[in-house]
Design a protein around this motif. Structure first.
Motif, PDB file in Angstrom:
ATOM      1  N   ARG A 100       0.807  -1.216   0.000  1.00  0.00           N
ATOM      2  CA  ARG A 100       0.000   0.000   0.000  1.00  0.00           C
ATOM      3  C   ARG A 100       0.846   1.276   0.000  1.00  0.00           C
ATOM      4  NH1 ARG A 100      -5.571   1.089   1.369  1.00  0.00           N
ATOM      5  NH2 ARG A 100      -5.823   3.346   1.649  1.00  0.00           N
ATOM      6  N   PRO A 101       1.831   1.438   0.915  1.00  0.00           N
ATOM      7  CA  PRO A 101       2.632   2.673   0.854  1.00  0.00           C
ATOM      8  C   PRO A 101       3.468   2.777  -0.417  1.00  0.00           C
ATOM      9  CG  PRO A 101       3.495   1.167   2.517  1.00  0.00           C
ATOM     10  CD  PRO A 101       2.177   0.628   2.098  1.00  0.00           C
ATOM     11  N   LEU A 102       3.921   1.637  -0.952  1.00  0.00           N
ATOM     12  CA  LEU A 102       4.669   1.685  -2.208  1.00  0.00           C
ATOM     13  C   LEU A 102       3.790   2.191  -3.338  1.00  0.00           C
ATOM     14  CD1 LEU A 102       6.664  -1.682  -2.123  1.00  0.00           C
ATOM     15  CD2 LEU A 102       7.545   0.615  -1.729  1.00  0.00           C
ATOM     16  N   ILE A 103       2.576   1.650  -3.415  1.00  0.00           N
ATOM     17  CA  ILE A 103       1.655   2.044  -4.478  1.00  0.00           C
ATOM     18  C   ILE A 103       1.235   3.497  -4.321  1.00  0.00           C
ATOM     19  CG2 ILE A 103      -0.687   1.661  -5.345  1.00  0.00           C
ATOM     20  CD1 ILE A 103      -0.193  -1.349  -4.779  1.00  0.00           C
ATOM     21  N   ALA A 104       0.955   3.902  -3.087  1.00  0.00           N
ATOM     22  CA  ALA A 104       0.563   5.293  -2.850  1.00  0.00           C
ATOM     23  C   ALA A 104       1.660   6.253  -3.291  1.00  0.00           C
ATOM     24  CB  ALA A 104       0.241   5.501  -1.369  1.00  0.00           C
ATOM     25  N   SER A 105       2.919   5.860  -3.107  1.00  0.00           N
ATOM     26  CA  SER A 105       4.038   6.711  -3.511  1.00  0.00           C
ATOM     27  C   SER A 105       4.166   6.813  -5.023  1.00  0.00           C
ATOM     28  CB  SER A 105       5.343   6.172  -2.923  1.00  0.00           C
ATOM     29  OG  SER A 105       5.291   6.157  -1.514  1.00  0.00           O
ATOM     30  N   LEU A 106       3.599   5.848  -5.740  1.00  0.00           N
ATOM     31  CA  LEU A 106       3.687   5.849  -7.203  1.00  0.00           C
ATOM     32  C   LEU A 106       2.610   6.707  -7.852  1.00  0.00           C
ATOM     33  CD1 LEU A 106       4.416   2.050  -7.737  1.00  0.00           C
ATOM     34  CD2 LEU A 106       6.029   3.936  -8.053  1.00  0.00           C
ATOM     35  N   GLN A 107       1.733   7.311  -7.046  1.00  0.00           N
ATOM     36  CA  GLN A 107       0.704   8.186  -7.617  1.00  0.00           C
ATOM     37  C   GLN A 107       1.321   9.417  -8.255  1.00  0.00           C
ATOM     38  OE1 GLN A 107      -2.492   6.857  -7.479  1.00  0.00           O
ATOM     39  NE2 GLN A 107      -1.279   5.216  -6.534  1.00  0.00           N
ATOM     40  N   ASN A 108       2.522   9.777  -7.811  1.00  0.00           N
ATOM     41  CA  ASN A 108       3.251  10.916  -8.370  1.00  0.00           C
ATOM     42  C   ASN A 108       4.435  10.425  -9.185  1.00  0.00           C
ATOM     43  OD1 ASN A 108       2.607  11.951  -5.167  1.00  0.00           O
ATOM     44  ND2 ASN A 108       1.792  13.172  -6.851  1.00  0.00           N
ATOM     45  N   GLU A 109       4.848  11.221 -10.135  1.00  0.00           N
ATOM     46  CA  GLU A 109       6.063  10.894 -10.880  1.00  0.00           C
ATOM     47  C   GLU A 109       7.261  11.107  -9.959  1.00  0.00           C
ATOM     48  OE1 GLU A 109       6.123  13.014 -14.615  1.00  0.00           O
ATOM     49  OE2 GLU A 109       4.963  11.382 -15.526  1.00  0.00           O
ATOM     50  N   CYS A 110       8.185  10.143  -9.975  1.00  0.00           N
ATOM     51  CA  CYS A 110       9.361  10.187  -9.103  1.00  0.00           C
ATOM     52  C   CYS A 110      10.611  10.299  -9.951  1.00  0.00           C
ATOM     53  CB  CYS A 110       9.407   8.940  -8.209  1.00  0.00           C
ATOM     54  SG  CYS A 110       8.043   8.818  -7.049  1.00  0.00           S
ATOM     55  N   ILE A 111      10.949  11.530 -10.345  1.00  0.00           N
ATOM     56  CA  ILE A 111      12.153  11.763 -11.146  1.00  0.00           C
ATOM     57  C   ILE A 111      12.945  12.903 -10.500  1.00  0.00           C
ATOM     58  CG2 ILE A 111      11.202  10.911 -13.314  1.00  0.00           C
ATOM     59  CD1 ILE A 111      10.606  13.749 -14.121  1.00  0.00           C
ATOM     60  N   MET A 112      14.230  12.946 -10.780  1.00  0.00           N
ATOM     61  CA  MET A 112      15.101  13.944 -10.180  1.00  0.00           C
ATOM     62  C   MET A 112      14.727  15.346 -10.659  1.00  0.00           C
ATOM     63  SD  MET A 112      18.767  11.948 -10.469  1.00  0.00           S
ATOM     64  CE  MET A 112      19.695  13.300  -9.702  1.00  0.00           C
ATOM     65  N   ASP A 113      14.527  16.281  -9.697  1.00  0.00           N
ATOM     66  CA  ASP A 113      14.258  17.676 -10.043  1.00  0.00           C
ATOM     67  C   ASP A 113      15.548  18.430 -10.325  1.00  0.00           C
ATOM     68  OD1 ASP A 113      11.500  17.510  -9.888  1.00  0.00           O
ATOM     69  OD2 ASP A 113      11.446  17.989  -7.749  1.00  0.00           O
ATOM     70  N   ASP A 114      16.645  17.969  -9.755  1.00  0.00           N
ATOM     71  CA  ASP A 114      17.929  18.630  -9.996  1.00  0.00           C
ATOM     72  C   ASP A 114      19.035  17.583  -9.919  1.00  0.00           C
ATOM     73  OD1 ASP A 114      19.236  18.498  -7.270  1.00  0.00           O
ATOM     74  OD2 ASP A 114      17.416  19.597  -6.740  1.00  0.00           O
ATOM     75  N   HIS A 115      20.223  17.973 -10.300  1.00  0.00           N
ATOM     76  CA  HIS A 115      21.386  17.080 -10.273  1.00  0.00           C
ATOM     77  C   HIS A 115      22.502  17.678  -9.420  1.00  0.00           C
ATOM     78  CE1 HIS A 115      19.140  15.516 -13.720  1.00  0.00           C
ATOM     79  NE2 HIS A 115      19.793  14.379 -13.532  1.00  0.00           N
ATOM     80  N   ALA A 116      22.086  18.343  -8.328  1.00  0.00           N
ATOM     81  CA  ALA A 116      23.069  18.961  -7.436  1.00  0.00           C
ATOM     82  C   ALA A 116      23.986  17.926  -6.814  1.00  0.00           C
ATOM     83  CB  ALA A 116      22.344  19.761  -6.356  1.00  0.00           C
ATOM     84  N   VAL A 117      23.548  16.668  -6.769  1.00  0.00           N
ATOM     85  CA  VAL A 117      24.393  15.627  -6.178  1.00  0.00           C
ATOM     86  C   VAL A 117      25.731  15.530  -6.895  1.00  0.00           C
ATOM     87  CG1 VAL A 117      23.387  13.788  -7.614  1.00  0.00           C
ATOM     88  CG2 VAL A 117      24.437  13.221  -5.415  1.00  0.00           C
ATOM     89  N   ASP A 118      25.745  15.834  -8.199  1.00  0.00           N
ATOM     90  CA  ASP A 118      26.991  15.728  -8.963  1.00  0.00           C
ATOM     91  C   ASP A 118      28.020  16.766  -8.520  1.00  0.00           C
ATOM     92  OD1 ASP A 118      26.039  13.604 -10.471  1.00  0.00           O
ATOM     93  OD2 ASP A 118      25.181  14.898 -12.005  1.00  0.00           O
ATOM     94  N   GLU A 119      27.553  17.837  -7.875  1.00  0.00           N
ATOM     95  CA  GLU A 119      28.476  18.859  -7.387  1.00  0.00           C
ATOM     96  C   GLU A 119      29.053  18.481  -6.021  1.00  0.00           C
ATOM     97  OE1 GLU A 119      26.250  22.450  -7.260  1.00  0.00           O
ATOM     98  OE2 GLU A 119      25.596  22.305  -9.370  1.00  0.00           O
ATOM     99  N   LEU A 120      28.371  17.567  -5.330  1.00  0.00           N
ATOM    100  CA  LEU A 120      28.782  17.215  -3.967  1.00  0.00           C
ATOM    101  C   LEU A 120      29.498  15.878  -3.882  1.00  0.00           C
ATOM    102  CD1 LEU A 120      25.511  18.192  -2.030  1.00  0.00           C
ATOM    103  CD2 LEU A 120      27.624  19.533  -2.208  1.00  0.00           C
ATOM    104  N   LEU A 121      29.048  14.914  -4.668  1.00  0.00           N
ATOM    105  CA  LEU A 121      29.545  13.547  -4.544  1.00  0.00           C
ATOM    106  C   LEU A 121      30.007  13.029  -5.897  1.00  0.00           C
ATOM    107  CD1 LEU A 121      26.627  12.086  -2.354  1.00  0.00           C
ATOM    108  CD2 LEU A 121      28.801  13.049  -1.551  1.00  0.00           C
TER     109      LEU A 121
END
Length: 519
Positions: free
Chosen positions: A292-313
């Motif tokens: 149930r919580p997995l499915i509920a989380s899939l109601q929205n699109e789950c894609i990266m809004d930014d790639h700031a991680v590439d500046e840190l790691l």
């Protein structure tokens, strides 16, 4: 914050061969190894992170409600254990003492209606304890989510936990990941079982939503690197793999890697998250409380809004792992045809996509078994002589007509049937053919494993074993079947009624033959 806990100071400890410098523990000013506390060390991610922290040079402490569970891990005796839970102030005060980096890898998925309150209280307790102990860094694995839109309770709670930790006064890096691909991951197991079981998938509209999955090995890479980020960093960043896919595309990508036909998928508007979780629970072993919580989380699109991680790691050496490659790694034990009865029997492996003893019972491939045991007054060497001579002219010691029918059926569909016999009547060696079996492993005097070469929708083995017991010996027999798709499951249940005649009869007649050969 005291210099004693400053992870940006000191010299670098020696690293295992091939490990990237950014992932290696950095020694304290006094030259000692830094200390890491893992909350959730017996969980899916934590159980894979701990041995990598140890390999990178960290001294590791694990907070566990049930310390005995650590005995299932090969690294269990290499870590310090504090008994207690994250919402217990006294246990947390003891756990964070003299800690440099704290990994927060817990959440209450399927934890009841008040799980959001529980998660908030645990996060606040951890934040206060970490600040009081001058911990240098908190690393939290949160959930990838869109901004500016209503979130599911599960995602909303994970975002709230991240906010609590970010406002703790301890520098915190929140890594927000979406669907994690690896055997044992709840998200991956739902994809696996839905695709394996259903040749046609009536599904909710969220199968059309875009998702950015990430391989578990890349999640672990970022978690290790996060311990070495600059001391002033206090923020959340998105992490994801190189592919953006719709959920339906992920299912069919799995199908291709698993050797299955791609599944027609129909998006239906009638499936609410509640109904969809009932449906998943009905057709897969994934518990409804998890689905149930997995499915509920899939109601929205789950894609990266930014790639700031590439500046840190730094990115993993060789780049991020694509979705199909991540699935291939998760299935690699199938490709290697390794026999096992459940993921709990698997040994700890260096590959994070491999199963661990801590993975839930419903995780991993579906495995069907038939186990028979019988005692005989014959000594093990007499019993082994019967086992070693099985098949060919000696037969299979039960229901010869049914064995013959199975051989004819195999020949009709292009298989080898029973006509190959065996090379030697009394001795076996690895690689020998015995009717429609192949000797895969043999320990003379004790153990024989046969791999089926008949045409079946899956992979099958038969194991025969002789062990001393009392004044005689114990015969153990195990048939193992890995079904392939729905056809494999239907095949197993179709032949199940005959197992009582064939496998039980084999056990009783083999032990009787061993006893008769002694007299």
């Amino acid at each position: 914050m005291s210099d004693h806990h400053d992870s940006s100071a000191g010299t670098t400890l020696s690293a295992p061969t091939g490990r990237e410098p950014a992932l290696v523990a950095q020694a304290r000013p006094d030259g000692s190894a830094p200390r890491a506390l893992v909350l959730g060390g017996t969980g899916y991610i934590g159980g894979r992170l701990v041995p990598r922290l140890l390999a990178a040079g960290y001294r590791v402490r694990v907070l566990a409600r049930t310390p005995d569970r650590l005995g299932a891990f090969s690294w269990g005796d290499q870590v310090e254990v504090t008994e207690g839970s994250a919402d217990d102030p006294e246990a947390m005060a003891a756990a964070v003492d003299d800690i440099d980096v704290l990994y927060y890898l817990i959440h209450s998925m399927g934890g009841g209606k008040d799980f959001e309150d529980k998660d908030r209280r645990a996060a606040e307790t951890v934040a206060e304890a970490a600040a009081a102990a001058s911990v240098s860094r908190i690393v939290y694995l949160g959930g990838l989510h869109p901004n500016g839109t209503e979130l599911s309770p599960h995602l909303r709670s994970r975002v709230e936990v991240g906010e609590v930790l970010l406002h703790s006064g301890v520098p915190t890096l929140v890594l927000q990941a979406g669907v994690v691909i690896g055997s044992g991951s709840a998200s991956f197991e739902m994809i696996r079982h839905l695709t394996e079981v259903l040749p046609y998938m009536p599904a909710p509209r969220w199968v059309r939503n875009r998702i950015q999955p990430i391989a578990v090995r890349d999640v672990l890479h970022y978690l290790l690197a996060a311990a070495r980020v600059d001391a002033e960093v206090n923020r959340a960043v998105d992490i994801g793999g190189p592919d953006v896919l719709r959920y339906g595309q992920m299912m069919n990508g799995y199908a291709v890697e698993a050797g299955l036909r791609q599944r027609p998928i129909a998006a239906l508007p009638v499936f609410t998250p509640g109904l969809a979780s009932h449906w998943v629970n009905l057709v897969t072993p994934v518990p409804r409380a998890i689905a149930r919580p997995l499915i509920a989380s899939l109601q929205n699109e789950c894609i990266m809004d930014d790639h700031a991680v590439d500046e840190l790691l730094p990115r993993p050496e060789g780049g991020l792992t694509g979705y199909r490659e991540a699935v291939r790694l998760a299935l690699r034990r199938v490709e290697a045809d390794t026999v096992e009865t459940s993921w709990q029997d698997a040994e700890l492996s260096a590959a994070p996509s491999d199963p661990l003893p801590s993975d839930p019972d419903w995780a991993g491939r579906t495995v069907f078994t038939d186990v028979q045991t019988a005692w005989t007054p014959a000594p093990p060497e007499r019993l082994w002589k019967i086992i070693e001579g099985i098949g060919g002219e000696n037969g299979w010691y039960s229901s010869p007509f049914l064995w013959a029918v199975r051989g004819w059926m195999d020949r009709l569909v292009g298989g080898v049937g029973l006509q190959r016999g065996r090379r030697s009547r009394g001795r076996v060696a690895a690689g020998d053919a015995i009717d429609f079996w192949r000797v895969e492993a043999v320990e003379h005097g004790r153990f024989l494993r046969l791999r089926a070469e008949m045409k079946v929708p899956g992979l099958a083995w038969l194991e025969l074993e002789a062990e001393p017991e009392g004044e005689g010996s114990r015969y153990r027999q195990r048939a193992v079947f890995f079904p392939k798709g729905l056809a494999g499951r239907l095949y197993w249940f179709a032949v199940l009624p005959f197992h009582g005649f064939i496998f039980a009869g084999m056990a009783s007649r083999i032990t009787a033959a061993a006893a008769a050969s002694e007299s």
